[in-house]
Design a protein around this motif. Structure first.
Motif, PDB file in Angstrom:
ATOM      1  N   VAL A 451       0.864  -1.176   0.000  1.00  0.00           N
ATOM      2  CA  VAL A 451       0.000   0.000   0.000  1.00  0.00           C
ATOM      3  C   VAL A 451       0.900   1.225   0.000  1.00  0.00           C
ATOM      4  O   VAL A 451       1.872   1.294   0.763  1.00  0.00           O
ATOM      5  N   VAL A 452       0.583   2.193  -0.849  1.00  0.00           N
ATOM      6  CA  VAL A 452       1.341   3.443  -0.945  1.00  0.00           C
ATOM      7  C   VAL A 452       0.487   4.570  -0.375  1.00  0.00           C
ATOM      8  O   VAL A 452      -0.680   4.721  -0.749  1.00  0.00           O
ATOM      9  N   LEU A 453       1.096   5.352   0.516  1.00  0.00           N
ATOM     10  CA  LEU A 453       0.437   6.512   1.100  1.00  0.00           C
ATOM     11  C   LEU A 453       1.206   7.771   0.720  1.00  0.00           C
ATOM     12  O   LEU A 453       2.441   7.747   0.635  1.00  0.00           O
ATOM     13  N   ALA A 454       0.481   8.861   0.514  1.00  0.00           N
ATOM     14  CA  ALA A 454       1.106  10.168   0.280  1.00  0.00           C
ATOM     15  C   ALA A 454       0.114  11.229   0.704  1.00  0.00           C
ATOM     16  O   ALA A 454      -0.974  11.321   0.143  1.00  0.00           O
ATOM     17  N   LEU A 455       0.485  12.002   1.699  1.00  0.00           N
ATOM     18  CA  LEU A 455      -0.371  13.064   2.213  1.00  0.00           C
ATOM     19  C   LEU A 455       0.239  14.408   1.859  1.00  0.00           C
ATOM     20  O   LEU A 455       1.296  14.772   2.373  1.00  0.00           O
ATOM     21  N   HIS A 456      -0.410  15.106   0.946  1.00  0.00           N
ATOM     22  CA  HIS A 456      -0.003  16.447   0.533  1.00  0.00           C
ATOM     23  C   HIS A 456       1.438  16.467   0.045  1.00  0.00           C
ATOM     24  O   HIS A 456       2.241  17.315   0.446  1.00  0.00           O
ATOM     25  N   ALA A 457       1.758  15.513  -0.825  1.00  0.00           N
ATOM     26  CA  ALA A 457       3.035  15.538  -1.532  1.00  0.00           C
ATOM     27  C   ALA A 457       2.914  16.532  -2.675  1.00  0.00           C
ATOM     28  O   ALA A 457       2.078  16.380  -3.567  1.00  0.00           O
ATOM     29  N   CYS A 458       3.730  17.561  -2.667  1.00  0.00           N
ATOM     30  CA  CYS A 458       3.538  18.711  -3.553  1.00  0.00           C
ATOM     31  C   CYS A 458       3.841  18.371  -5.007  1.00  0.00           C
ATOM     32  O   CYS A 458       4.785  17.643  -5.315  1.00  0.00           O
ATOM     33  N   GLY A 459       3.019  18.942  -5.891  1.00  0.00           N
ATOM     34  CA  GLY A 459       3.280  18.882  -7.316  1.00  0.00           C
ATOM     35  C   GLY A 459       3.405  17.484  -7.850  1.00  0.00           C
ATOM     36  O   GLY A 459       2.559  16.608  -7.635  1.00  0.00           O
ATOM     37  N   ALA A 460       4.514  17.261  -8.577  1.00  0.00           N
ATOM     38  CA  ALA A 460       4.740  15.969  -9.218  1.00  0.00           C
ATOM     39  C   ALA A 460       5.034  14.865  -8.233  1.00  0.00           C
ATOM     40  O   ALA A 460       5.026  13.689  -8.614  1.00  0.00           O
ATOM     41  N   ALA A 461       5.285  15.190  -6.950  1.00  0.00           N
ATOM     42  CA  ALA A 461       5.556  14.147  -5.971  1.00  0.00           C
ATOM     43  C   ALA A 461       4.369  13.203  -5.813  1.00  0.00           C
ATOM     44  O   ALA A 461       4.540  11.993  -5.611  1.00  0.00           O
ATOM     45  N   SER A 462       3.156  13.732  -5.909  1.00  0.00           N
ATOM     46  CA  SER A 462       1.975  12.868  -5.850  1.00  0.00           C
ATOM     47  C   SER A 462       1.921  11.936  -7.055  1.00  0.00           C
ATOM     48  O   SER A 462       1.555  10.760  -6.938  1.00  0.00           O
ATOM     49  N   ASP A 463       2.288  12.453  -8.227  1.00  0.00           N
ATOM     50  CA  ASP A 463       2.282  11.611  -9.427  1.00  0.00           C
ATOM     51  C   ASP A 463       3.372  10.546  -9.369  1.00  0.00           C
ATOM     52  O   ASP A 463       3.167   9.421  -9.822  1.00  0.00           O
ATOM     53  N   TRP A 464       4.519  10.892  -8.802  1.00  0.00           N
ATOM     54  CA  TRP A 464       5.562   9.870  -8.632  1.00  0.00           C
ATOM     55  C   TRP A 464       5.120   8.803  -7.630  1.00  0.00           C
ATOM     56  O   TRP A 464       5.466   7.619  -7.770  1.00  0.00           O
ATOM     57  N   SER A 465       4.375   9.199  -6.609  1.00  0.00           N
ATOM     58  CA  SER A 465       3.853   8.212  -5.654  1.00  0.00           C
ATOM     59  C   SER A 465       2.899   7.247  -6.350  1.00  0.00           C
ATOM     60  O   SER A 465       2.944   6.030  -6.120  1.00  0.00           O
ATOM     61  N   LEU A 466       2.022   7.787  -7.198  1.00  0.00           N
ATOM     62  CA  LEU A 466       1.117   6.919  -7.958  1.00  0.00           C
ATOM     63  C   LEU A 466       1.893   6.024  -8.915  1.00  0.00           C
ATOM     64  O   LEU A 466       1.547   4.845  -9.104  1.00  0.00           O
ATOM     65  N   ALA A 467       2.963   6.568  -9.524  1.00  0.00           N
ATOM     66  CA  ALA A 467       3.771   5.753 -10.427  1.00  0.00           C
ATOM     67  C   ALA A 467       4.468   4.623  -9.687  1.00  0.00           C
ATOM     68  O   ALA A 467       4.575   3.499 -10.202  1.00  0.00           O
ATOM     69  N   GLN A 468       4.918   4.893  -8.472  1.00  0.00           N
ATOM     70  CA  GLN A 468       5.549   3.833  -7.683  1.00  0.00           C
ATOM     71  C   GLN A 468       4.532   2.757  -7.304  1.00  0.00           C
ATOM     72  O   GLN A 468       4.850   1.561  -7.285  1.00  0.00           O
ATOM     73  N   ALA A 469       3.311   3.175  -6.999  1.00  0.00           N
ATOM     74  CA  ALA A 469       2.269   2.183  -6.700  1.00  0.00           C
ATOM     75  C   ALA A 469       1.965   1.336  -7.930  1.00  0.00           C
ATOM     76  O   ALA A 469       1.819   0.112  -7.839  1.00  0.00           O
ATOM     77  N   ALA A 470       1.857   1.976  -9.107  1.00  0.00           N
ATOM     78  CA  ALA A 470       1.565   1.231 -10.330  1.00  0.00           C
ATOM     79  C   ALA A 470       2.695   0.271 -10.681  1.00  0.00           C
ATOM     80  O   ALA A 470       2.446  -0.824 -11.194  1.00  0.00           O
ATOM     81  N   ALA A 471       3.933   0.657 -10.406  1.00  0.00           N
ATOM     82  CA  ALA A 471       5.062  -0.217 -10.716  1.00  0.00           C
ATOM     83  C   ALA A 471       5.054  -1.481  -9.871  1.00  0.00           C
ATOM     84  O   ALA A 471       5.654  -2.494 -10.259  1.00  0.00           O
ATOM     85  N   ARG A 472       4.372  -1.434  -8.721  1.00  0.00           N
ATOM     86  CA  ARG A 472       4.330  -2.588  -7.820  1.00  0.00           C
ATOM     87  C   ARG A 472       2.942  -3.209  -7.736  1.00  0.00           C
ATOM     88  O   ARG A 472       2.733  -4.130  -6.952  1.00  0.00           O
ATOM     89  N   SER A 473       1.989  -2.695  -8.501  1.00  0.00           N
ATOM     90  CA  SER A 473       0.597  -3.133  -8.411  1.00  0.00           C
ATOM     91  C   SER A 473       0.117  -3.062  -6.972  1.00  0.00           C
ATOM     92  O   SER A 473      -0.534  -3.973  -6.457  1.00  0.00           O
ATOM     93  N   ALA A 474       0.455  -1.966  -6.317  1.00  0.00           N
ATOM     94  CA  ALA A 474       0.095  -1.766  -4.918  1.00  0.00           C
ATOM     95  C   ALA A 474      -1.135  -0.873  -4.829  1.00  0.00           C
ATOM     96  O   ALA A 474      -1.379  -0.022  -5.692  1.00  0.00           O
ATOM     97  N   ALA A 475      -1.914  -1.063  -3.787  1.00  0.00           N
ATOM     98  CA  ALA A 475      -3.018  -0.152  -3.510  1.00  0.00           C
ATOM     99  C   ALA A 475      -2.453   1.202  -3.110  1.00  0.00           C
ATOM    100  O   ALA A 475      -1.289   1.313  -2.703  1.00  0.00           O
ATOM    101  N   PHE A 476      -3.256   2.244  -3.204  1.00  0.00           N
ATOM    102  CA  PHE A 476      -2.743   3.572  -2.865  1.00  0.00           C
ATOM    103  C   PHE A 476      -3.831   4.424  -2.247  1.00  0.00           C
ATOM    104  O   PHE A 476      -5.018   4.279  -2.535  1.00  0.00           O
TER     105      PHE A 476
END
Length: 693
Positions: A451-476
């Motif tokens: 599971v990937v969590l990100a609370l108020h990661a600014c700008g592209a940091a939220s998109d990188w968090s989603l990309a990391q979740a997609a790379a691992r097929s993890a929930a987010f």
């Protein structure tokens, strides 16, 4: 005349500005006031004050500062003596300021005998220079102290300019102020026109987008707690599973069908949640508040725009908290361990919190509920999960979650060394054995994650968090933050390093890391979803067609007919069109389309226009709050659609008490069935079903 303590401590007063520098200057000078006070028989020489800063206003050269006044003499007597010493130069005002309390005195004056200072106003620099000598003589003869005497660096803010300016100078100042007021009014009108053009352009942009985006984006939110959220995720999950089975020419098994019916027939979600809760969470949760929240969200008429609270009540926010935070260790509480509460509250360990601390508690409770619902199957099966929070900071989210979910391992990732140091201290202090801490950027994380969590990661940091979740097929569970200045490059935090000479070395090292990150997680482009790219591509083509049609109509309506050449070789029609373009500037929407080259650049420009309007905070008073909220909903919906295109079951929800912050949107996602096989690190992933049970 004595100054009040409020005037004395005014942030822009001459007390806090000049006196500090004067005290430091005098502390470093050879004339020691302590020695002078000890030997009262001999008066030490006066200490000259530093000269005013270059470019200081004329008033500064006409205000005499007198520091180091003796504390043993009554302030009224000091004021009378100063007025008498300067009487032949006709001062316009004499004021004496005293430090009433030792706590407000400068630390440089800890052993000094003086208790305050004075300010004397004159109408000429010559009078001030002559009076300064008289004041120095007064300090040496009568007070027997080494006074700091010299022009003030700035006049007291509460003094009117008439005290230090001649009538002619006052008239010049008034003329300058009037001209400045005209410039400010002109600039405000220009800003208002630009803002109105932005509002009109963003409104046209959102109107041109088809549902579920555009004006319908605000209707896409689901309740944070309840069976509607479960049902939506389950239906999407079944659709993904059916697509996978159809591609493999398989039939849906009876076991998966039975799993879905148990969710849809659930009648008491609170009992399910309470039964699956770990002991620390069950111990801290307030069941009546949880039941009330579920009833409230079930009775809601439907999603829509949320207006921010103008003045949130601290008491009302505290009353809606789900957790009894007094039962949690102080080190995991954002208010105490994170030191977000007021200093006196932190020292006392109790009391009323400020809104900043309460907002963070509400955010933690929101993520707690979402994580609880996402991991219900794992909790019931006593399965171990690895949860990663990107952009953890000092641990205000990961630490309370680690305490409430001791059965999970949580890894905190952040790029700031100072935040990581504080986080490690809190982990060690709380003896939290299920927390791992890693310093580094989101892009280069290579560990496992369920599971990937990100609370108020600014700008592209939220998109990188989603990309990391997609790379691992993890929930987010991702709650994005600032989006108006999304990083145009794909480096996100890689270049957030030292300034100066070390910056070049850091940039060179980061350049290689960028390539590694891009190969690992792919490239971040905006818009994120192919669906919104297609929508904006069609909108850009429509804007270009309208502009061409408008130009053709202007050309046809021109009385000149066939363009005639002037003696210089230019056409009169071209000159006329150029004048019209100068009189009617392009709107931001037209600029985004017509001034961009390729279709990709046009889509990016339109997205940036929408994100610019969407970037607002709870601390600002916007003239278009509904449009800003709607634009942000479209940005977050675009992110959700991109993850849906990657095979995720997604939902868009809001944090609890969403009226507290403009950054209340939360993206929730479950991977498609059968997609989670191997983590990015190469180890086998946890074997459990993401279907609600």
């Amino acid at each position: 005349m004595l100054l009040s303590r409020k005037q004395l401590l005014h942030p822009h007063s001459y007390t806090t500005c000049y006196c500090f520098h004067a005290l430091v200057y005098q502390a470093r000078s050879r004339a020691c006031i302590t020695a002078a006070a000890a030997n009262t028989a001999e008066a030490t020489s006066a200490v000259a004050a530093p000269p005013p800063k270059p470019g200081a206003p004329k008033q500064c050269a006409r205000v005499l500062f007198v520091g180091g006044l003796p504390g043993a003499v009554d302030p009224d007597v000091l004021q009378q003596q100063l007025a008498a010493a300067c009487s032949q130069w006709h001062p316009t005002r004499v004021e004496v300021a005293r430090f009433e309390e030792e706590s407000v005195r400068s630390r440089f004056a800890a052993g000094w005998q003086h208790k305050g200072h004075a300010a004397i106003a004159f109408t000429s620099e010559d009078d001030l220079a002559a009076a300064a000598a008289a004041v120095q003589q007064l300090a040496a003869d009568d007070w027997q102290v080494a006074a700091v005497v010299g022009p003030a660096r700035k006049p007291p803010p509460h003094w009117p300019p008439e005290l230090t300016l001649t009538p002619q100078e006052l008239q010049e100042v008034q003329q300058q102020q009037a001209a400045a007021a005209l410039r400010r009014a002109h600039n405000k009108r220009q800003r208002d026109r630009r803002q109105q053009r932005l509002i009109d352009s963003v409104s046209s942009l959102l109107t041109g987008l088809s549902p579920p985006a555009g004006l319908a984006a605000a209707q896409q939110y689901q309740p944070l707690l309840g069976q509607r959220l479960q049902q939506q995720l389950l239906q999407q999950h079944q659709q993904h599973q059916q697509q996978l089975e159809q591609a493999a020419d398989l039939q849906l098994t009876s076991s998966s069908t039975g799993g879905s019916s148990s969710v849809l027939c659930a009648t008491d979600l609170v009992d399910q949640l309470m039964a699956a809760m770990p002991d620390p969470l069950r111990f801290a949760i307030q069941v009546d508040k949880l039941q009330q929240l579920l009833q409230t969200q079930q009775q809601q008429q439907g999603p829509g725009l949320i207006r921010l609270a103008a003045a949130p009540s601290v008491v009302a926010v505290e009353q809606q908290l789900l957790l009894d935070w007094s039962l949690l260790p102080a080190v995991v509480d954002p208010a105490f361990g994170g030191q977000l509460a007021d200093a006196d509250v932190v020292r006392a360990g109790a009391g009323r919190m400020n809104l900043r601390a309460l907002r963070k508690r509400v955010q933690v409770e929101s993520f707690m509920l979402l994580l609880l619902q996402l991991t219900l199957p794992a909790l019931k099966a006593n399965a171990h999960l690895h949860i990663v929070e990107f952009g953890s900071g000092s641990g205000n989210l990961v630490l309370p979650l680690a305490h409430l979910f001791p059965c999970f391992t949580l890894t905190a990732v952040d790029m700031k060394a100072s935040a990581i140091t504080l986080l490690r201290q809190r982990v060690q202090q709380g003896q939290m054995h299920n927390v791992r801490v890693q310093e580094g950027t989101i892009e280069l994380y290579s560990g496992a994650a369920d599971v990937v969590l990100a609370l108020h990661a600014c700008g592209a940091a939220s998109d990188w968090s989603l990309a990391q979740a997609a790379a691992r097929s993890a929930a987010f569970i991702v709650s994005p933050c600032c989006i108006g200045k999304v990083n145009k490059s794909n480096t996100a935090g890689l270049f957030y390093r030292q300034d100066g000479s070390k910056r070049q070395q850091a940039d060179q090292a980061a350049a290689a890391q960028v390539q590694q990150a891009l190969q690992q997680t792919g490239q971040i482009q905006y818009p994120r979803s192919h669906w919104l790219k297609q929508q904006m591509d069609e909108l850009a083509a429509k804007v270009k067609a309208e502009q061409q049609q408008q130009q053709q109509q202007q050309q046809d309506a021109s009385p000149l007919g066939t363009p005639a050449a002037d003696p210089a070789g230019h056409t009169l029609l071209a000159q006329q069109q150029q004048q019209q373009q100068q009189q009617q500037p392009l709107s931001p929407l037209q600029q985004a389309v017509l001034q961009s080259g390729s279709r990709t650049e046009q889509c990016r420009a339109l997205f940036s226009l929408m994100a610019q309007a969407a970037d607002y905070s709870h601390q600002e008073d916007h003239s278009y709050p509904d449009l800003a909220a709607l634009a942000k909903s479209n940005v977050e919906l675009d992110r959700g659609l991109s993850m849906a295109e990657a095979g995720y079951s997604t939902a868009l929800v809001r944090l609890l008490q969403p009226e507290l912050t403009a950054k209340a949107d939360v993206l929730l996602g479950l991977p498609a069935a059968g997609a989670r096989q191997v983590t990015a690190a190469g180890s086998a992933s946890s074997a459990f079903s993401w279907v609600w049970a």
